[in-house]
Scaffold this motif. Structure first.
Motif, PDB file in Angstrom:
ATOM      1  N   PRO A 150      58.342  43.177  49.946  1.00  0.00           N
ATOM      2  CA  PRO A 150      58.078  44.442  49.261  1.00  0.00           C
ATOM      3  C   PRO A 150      57.047  44.278  48.150  1.00  0.00           C
ATOM      4  CG  PRO A 150      60.138  43.465  48.488  1.00  0.00           C
ATOM      5  CD  PRO A 150      59.629  42.578  49.591  1.00  0.00           C
ATOM      6  N   ASP A 151      56.366  45.360  47.817  1.00  0.00           N
ATOM      7  CA  ASP A 151      55.526  45.405  46.608  1.00  0.00           C
ATOM      8  C   ASP A 151      56.444  45.660  45.429  1.00  0.00           C
ATOM      9  OD1 ASP A 151      53.131  45.065  47.773  1.00  0.00           O
ATOM     10  OD2 ASP A 151      52.386  47.100  47.435  1.00  0.00           O
ATOM     11  N   LEU A 152      56.440  44.746  44.480  1.00  0.00           N
ATOM     12  CA  LEU A 152      57.254  44.991  43.296  1.00  0.00           C
ATOM     13  C   LEU A 152      56.354  45.538  42.202  1.00  0.00           C
ATOM     14  CD1 LEU A 152      59.579  41.858  43.110  1.00  0.00           C
ATOM     15  CD2 LEU A 152      59.762  43.906  44.515  1.00  0.00           C
ATOM     16  N   ASP A 153      56.681  46.725  41.739  1.00  0.00           N
ATOM     17  CA  ASP A 153      55.888  47.355  40.677  1.00  0.00           C
ATOM     18  C   ASP A 153      56.721  47.348  39.398  1.00  0.00           C
ATOM     19  OD1 ASP A 153      54.544  48.899  38.912  1.00  0.00           O
ATOM     20  OD2 ASP A 153      54.265  50.611  40.269  1.00  0.00           O
ATOM     21  N   PHE A 154      56.305  46.512  38.445  1.00  0.00           N
ATOM     22  CA  PHE A 154      57.125  46.294  37.263  1.00  0.00           C
ATOM     23  C   PHE A 154      56.992  47.395  36.224  1.00  0.00           C
ATOM     24  CE2 PHE A 154      56.814  42.157  39.240  1.00  0.00           C
ATOM     25  CZ  PHE A 154      58.142  41.757  39.232  1.00  0.00           C
ATOM     26  N   SER A 155      56.098  48.370  36.463  1.00  0.00           N
ATOM     27  CA  SER A 155      56.054  49.488  35.523  1.00  0.00           C
ATOM     28  C   SER A 155      57.182  50.482  35.852  1.00  0.00           C
ATOM     29  CB  SER A 155      54.690  50.176  35.541  1.00  0.00           C
ATOM     30  OG  SER A 155      54.329  50.477  36.859  1.00  0.00           O
TER      31      SER A 155
ATOM     32  N   ARG B  77      48.825  41.690  40.511  1.00  0.00           N
ATOM     33  CA  ARG B  77      47.830  42.578  39.910  1.00  0.00           C
ATOM     34  C   ARG B  77      48.304  43.084  38.556  1.00  0.00           C
ATOM     35  NH1 ARG B  77      44.302  41.071  42.634  1.00  0.00           N
ATOM     36  NH2 ARG B  77      43.845  41.728  44.747  1.00  0.00           N
ATOM     37  N   GLY B  78      47.453  42.897  37.562  1.00  0.00           N
ATOM     38  CA  GLY B  78      47.711  43.510  36.255  1.00  0.00           C
ATOM     39  C   GLY B  78      49.021  43.101  35.618  1.00  0.00           C
ATOM     40  N   ILE B  79      49.353  41.807  35.754  1.00  0.00           N
ATOM     41  CA  ILE B  79      50.640  41.344  35.201  1.00  0.00           C
ATOM     42  C   ILE B  79      50.542  41.246  33.675  1.00  0.00           C
ATOM     43  CG2 ILE B  79      52.294  39.441  35.124  1.00  0.00           C
ATOM     44  CD1 ILE B  79      52.339  40.922  37.773  1.00  0.00           C
TER      45      ILE B  79
ATOM     46  N   GLY C  37      49.609  30.983  28.226  1.00  0.00           N
ATOM     47  CA  GLY C  37      50.377  31.845  29.132  1.00  0.00           C
ATOM     48  C   GLY C  37      50.561  31.299  30.534  1.00  0.00           C
ATOM     49  N   LYS C  38      50.155  30.046  30.774  1.00  0.00           N
ATOM     50  CA  LYS C  38      50.196  29.479  32.127  1.00  0.00           C
ATOM     51  C   LYS C  38      51.625  29.429  32.674  1.00  0.00           C
ATOM     52  CE  LYS C  38      48.400  25.579  30.733  1.00  0.00           C
ATOM     53  NZ  LYS C  38      48.382  25.836  29.261  1.00  0.00           N
ATOM     54  N   THR C  39      52.529  28.895  31.870  1.00  0.00           N
ATOM     55  CA  THR C  39      53.921  28.789  32.318  1.00  0.00           C
ATOM     56  C   THR C  39      54.520  30.168  32.566  1.00  0.00           C
ATOM     57  OG1 THR C  39      54.279  26.693  31.199  1.00  0.00           O
ATOM     58  CG2 THR C  39      56.229  28.006  31.622  1.00  0.00           C
ATOM     59  N   THR C  40      54.172  31.112  31.738  1.00  0.00           N
ATOM     60  CA  THR C  40      54.713  32.465  31.904  1.00  0.00           C
ATOM     61  C   THR C  40      54.219  33.096  33.204  1.00  0.00           C
ATOM     62  OG1 THR C  40      54.825  32.660  29.493  1.00  0.00           O
ATOM     63  CG2 THR C  40      55.033  34.693  30.762  1.00  0.00           C
ATOM     64  N   VAL C  41      53.000  32.770  33.605  1.00  0.00           N
ATOM     65  CA  VAL C  41      52.514  33.235  34.915  1.00  0.00           C
ATOM     66  C   VAL C  41      53.397  32.663  36.014  1.00  0.00           C
ATOM     67  CG1 VAL C  41      50.634  33.103  36.600  1.00  0.00           C
ATOM     68  CG2 VAL C  41      50.122  33.597  34.199  1.00  0.00           C
ATOM     69  N   LEU C  42      53.598  31.352  35.998  1.00  0.00           N
ATOM     70  CA  LEU C  42      54.429  30.718  37.038  1.00  0.00           C
ATOM     71  C   LEU C  42      55.826  31.315  37.069  1.00  0.00           C
ATOM     72  CD1 LEU C  42      54.015  26.837  37.091  1.00  0.00           C
ATOM     73  CD2 LEU C  42      52.875  28.553  38.485  1.00  0.00           C
ATOM     74  N   ARG C  43      56.408  31.448  35.889  1.00  0.00           N
ATOM     75  CA  ARG C  43      57.783  31.958  35.814  1.00  0.00           C
ATOM     76  C   ARG C  43      57.874  33.396  36.298  1.00  0.00           C
ATOM     77  NH1 ARG C  43      61.500  29.144  32.810  1.00  0.00           N
ATOM     78  NH2 ARG C  43      62.422  31.054  31.994  1.00  0.00           N
ATOM     79  N   SER C  44      56.799  34.146  36.107  1.00  0.00           N
ATOM     80  CA  SER C  44      56.782  35.522  36.608  1.00  0.00           C
ATOM     81  C   SER C  44      56.727  35.543  38.131  1.00  0.00           C
ATOM     82  CB  SER C  44      55.575  36.285  36.044  1.00  0.00           C
ATOM     83  OG  SER C  44      55.656  36.366  34.632  1.00  0.00           O
TER      84      SER C  44
ATOM     85  N   ASN D 227      58.003  33.429  40.066  1.00  0.00           N
ATOM     86  CA  ASN D 227      59.268  32.903  40.565  1.00  0.00           C
ATOM     87  C   ASN D 227      60.478  33.751  40.140  1.00  0.00           C
ATOM     88  OD1 ASN D 227      61.403  30.155  40.014  1.00  0.00           O
ATOM     89  ND2 ASN D 227      60.629  30.755  42.010  1.00  0.00           N
ATOM     90  N   GLY D 228      60.209  34.855  39.445  1.00  0.00           N
ATOM     91  CA  GLY D 228      61.310  35.720  39.032  1.00  0.00           C
ATOM     92  C   GLY D 228      62.109  35.214  37.849  1.00  0.00           C
ATOM     93  N   LEU D 229      61.621  34.140  37.208  1.00  0.00           N
ATOM     94  CA  LEU D 229      62.329  33.644  36.014  1.00  0.00           C
ATOM     95  C   LEU D 229      61.982  34.477  34.787  1.00  0.00           C
ATOM     96  CD1 LEU D 229      61.922  29.805  36.586  1.00  0.00           C
ATOM     97  CD2 LEU D 229      64.053  31.118  36.679  1.00  0.00           C
ATOM     98  N   GLU D 230      60.837  35.145  34.827  1.00  0.00           N
ATOM     99  CA  GLU D 230      60.493  36.159  33.814  1.00  0.00           C
ATOM    100  C   GLU D 230      60.220  37.456  34.556  1.00  0.00           C
ATOM    101  OE1 GLU D 230      60.730  35.679  30.709  1.00  0.00           O
ATOM    102  OE2 GLU D 230      60.394  33.537  30.377  1.00  0.00           O
ATOM    103  N   THR D 231      60.536  38.548  33.918  1.00  0.00           N
ATOM    104  CA  THR D 231      60.206  39.851  34.494  1.00  0.00           C
ATOM    105  C   THR D 231      59.015  40.426  33.745  1.00  0.00           C
ATOM    106  OG1 THR D 231      62.543  40.177  34.956  1.00  0.00           O
ATOM    107  CG2 THR D 231      61.133  42.121  35.079  1.00  0.00           C
ATOM    108  N   PRO D 232      57.897  40.610  34.435  1.00  0.00           N
ATOM    109  CA  PRO D 232      56.736  41.203  33.760  1.00  0.00           C
ATOM    110  C   PRO D 232      57.067  42.605  33.236  1.00  0.00           C
ATOM    111  CG  PRO D 232      56.106  40.272  35.884  1.00  0.00           C
ATOM    112  CD  PRO D 232      57.604  40.227  35.821  1.00  0.00           C
TER     113      PRO D 232
END
Ligand code: ADP
Length: 268
Positions: free
Chosen positions: A87-92, A28-30, A62-69, A71-76
């Motif tokens: 767990p719910d991960l809330d990146f804010s 949600r809201g990445i 931004g397609k690859t960045t979605v995938l990487r997010s 998979n934890g390869l990018e941090t939103p």
């Protein structure tokens, strides 16, 4: 029936699905920026178990960045991600390392380039994750790897090194390496875009079979014919947003948005 842990262990080909269509992943809201380049501007995504979601859109959308997010390869920078039962991960807020690791282990990525270790045989490449990361006993990892290699027609290549395989064979090993981790979710990032045209088909065929077997996957691809065959849902991205989403028959034959139409006109 429901595949339990024991069932999955004895049958490495069985995807980790449940008979219902429960939601596996919710995003949600990445949001994500690189410097002042805002690459994802609030992405929502829901993936049900057994479902194939295909991301299409122009290069740089931004397609690859979605995938990487996922998979934890990018941090939103913002937004929430949760896998069923996790767990719910809330990146804010600051996300714990534990939370990130728990999320990362739910999916496995197949990259554009296979990323095989050149100094390891095919078999060693496949068992590396299970044995070293997941602490699976070696004999069991080998047996499962052999079954998976057999499954994609590469049993006789187990002791070869990656350089001696064709690009299509290397990519099939890359897929097996992802499967060997028994993830809940498979992520494919343009898995055929680095291949010679005559090798594309054999790789798409394997992905299609995995989809038919019930694996849950998110696939980034420019192969629209393939997308149409395998997708349960297609998301068209442009400029860091999901412009339009829907069933493939709708997106490909009667897109609602002008931007989708223009993209499809250009690529088809
Ligand atoms: P797509 O997969 O749709 O081609 P990407 O997600 O790869 O799009 O890229 C979206 C945008 O993010 C592009 O402008 C790209 O240059 C930029 N980008 C991606 N990764 C990075 C990074 N690690 N550092 C800086 N910019 C990046």
């Amino acid at each position: 029936g429901r595949a339990d842990a024991a069932g999955r262990a004895s049958d490495p080909l069985a995807p980790a699905t449940t008979p219902d269509d429960a939601v596996l992943l919710t995003a949600r809201g990445i949001r994500k920026s690189f410097g002042d380049n805002e690459v994802l501007r609030s992405i929502d995504l829901e993936v049900r178990r057994g479902e194939v979601v295909v991301l299409i859109g122009p290069s740089g959308s931004g397609k690859t960045t979605v995938l990487r997010s996922l998979n934890g390869l990018e941090t939103p920078d913002r937004g929430t991600l949760s896998f069923a039962g996790g767990p719910d991960l809330d990146f804010s807020t600051r996300v714990s390392k534990q939370g990130r690791v728990a999320m990362r282990d739910r999916s496995a990525m197949v990259f554009q380039q296979h990323n095989l270790f050149p100094h390891m045989t095919v078999l060693e490449n496949v068992i590396e994750g299970p044995v070293r990361v997941q602490r699976v006993p070696r004999a069991r990892a080998v047996a499962e790897a052999e079954a998976l290699l057999e499954r994609v027609g590469l049993a006789e290549k187990r002791d070869e090194y990656p350089f001696s395989l064709s690009g299509g064979q290397q990519q099939r090993v890359g897929i097996v390496r992802a499967l060997a981790l028994k993830p809940d979710l498979l992520l494919f990032d343009e898995p055929t875009s680095a291949l010679d045209p005559e090798l594309v088909g054999e790789v798409l065929k394997v992905i299609k079979e995995l989809a038919d077997e019930g694996w849950t996957m998110v696939v980034v691809t420019h192969e629209l014919g393939f997308a149409r065959q395998v997708a349960d849902e297609v998301l068209f991205m442009d400029g860091g947003v999901v412009v339009e989403r829907g069933a493939p028959k709708d997106i490909f034959t009667k897109p609602a948005e002008e931007r989708t139409r223009r993209f499809l006109d250009r690529i088809l």
